[in-house]
Design an enzyme around this catalytic site. Structure first.
Site, PDB file in Angstrom:
ATOM      1  CG  HIS A 119      -2.092  -0.957   1.045  1.00  0.00           C
ATOM      2  ND1 HIS A 119      -3.064  -0.836   0.066  1.00  0.00           N
ATOM      3  CD2 HIS A 119      -2.420  -2.079   1.737  1.00  0.00           C
ATOM      4  CE1 HIS A 119      -3.929  -1.820   0.164  1.00  0.00           C
ATOM      5  NE2 HIS A 119      -3.558  -2.599   1.175  1.00  0.00           N
ATOM      6  CD  GLU A 120       2.624   3.918   3.648  1.00  0.00           C
ATOM      7  OE1 GLU A 120       3.218   4.869   3.106  1.00  0.00           O
ATOM      8  OE2 GLU A 120       1.718   4.076   4.486  1.00  0.00           O
ATOM      9  N   GLY A 121       4.095   1.470  -1.076  1.00  0.00           N
ATOM     10  CA  GLY A 121       5.051   1.488  -2.172  1.00  0.00           C
ATOM     11  C   GLY A 121       6.472   1.403  -1.636  1.00  0.00           C
TER      12      GLY A 121
END
Length: 147
Positions: free
Chosen positions: A14-16
């Site tokens: 989700h954050e990368g």
């Protein structure tokens, strides 16, 4: 408690993940999974390189320690591994201050775990706008919290 490997994979997703330092949306030097380099204003020479996935994981694990401790302090009762993982994930994204003031925390601490799970879905905006990425992330965190 420690966040599970499954939760770390979800946070990374989700954050990368960036293996090379970059300037974030407000110009601060960052690397890995949202790790601020020093004060973010300058890029020290020893950080001006490509990092391995293992190094990024080590940095993330260290960064998560603050959120693990915060979740244990703010939501001490009723923690299962999935609830803990979901609470660490959301607080890593929106901060421990927001968790402290959140309806998620209030409901969790009252033992209203279904209500707390549903409250995850309320935190889907940035800049006053609903973001698809946050909608998806909150659905995933809610499902994790309930698992």
């Amino acid at each position: 408690m420690r966040v599970s490997d499954l939760a770390i994979q979800a946070i990374r997703h989700h954050e990368g993940v960036r293996l090379k330092p970059y300037q974030d949306a407000i110009g601060l030097w960052t690397v890995g999974v949202g790790h601020l380099i020093g004060d973010g204003k300058t890029l020290p020479e020893d950080w001006n390189r490509a990092f391995t996935s293992q190094e990024v994981d080590e940095i993330l694990r260290k960064d998560l320690g603050r959120f693990e401790a915060g979740v244990e302090r703010l939501c001490p009762d009723g923690l299962t591994q999935p609830r803990f993982d979901a609470l660490v994930s959301i607080s890593f994204n929106f901060g421990l201050g927001t968790l402290q003031r959140s309806s998620i925390r209030m409901k969790h601490n009252r033992g209203d775990f279904d209500g707390a799970a549903d409250a995850f879905l309320l935190y889907n905006k940035a800049g006053g706008k609903i973001l698809k990425g946050l909608v998806t992330r909150r659905q995933d965190e809610r499902a994790l919290y309930l698992s």
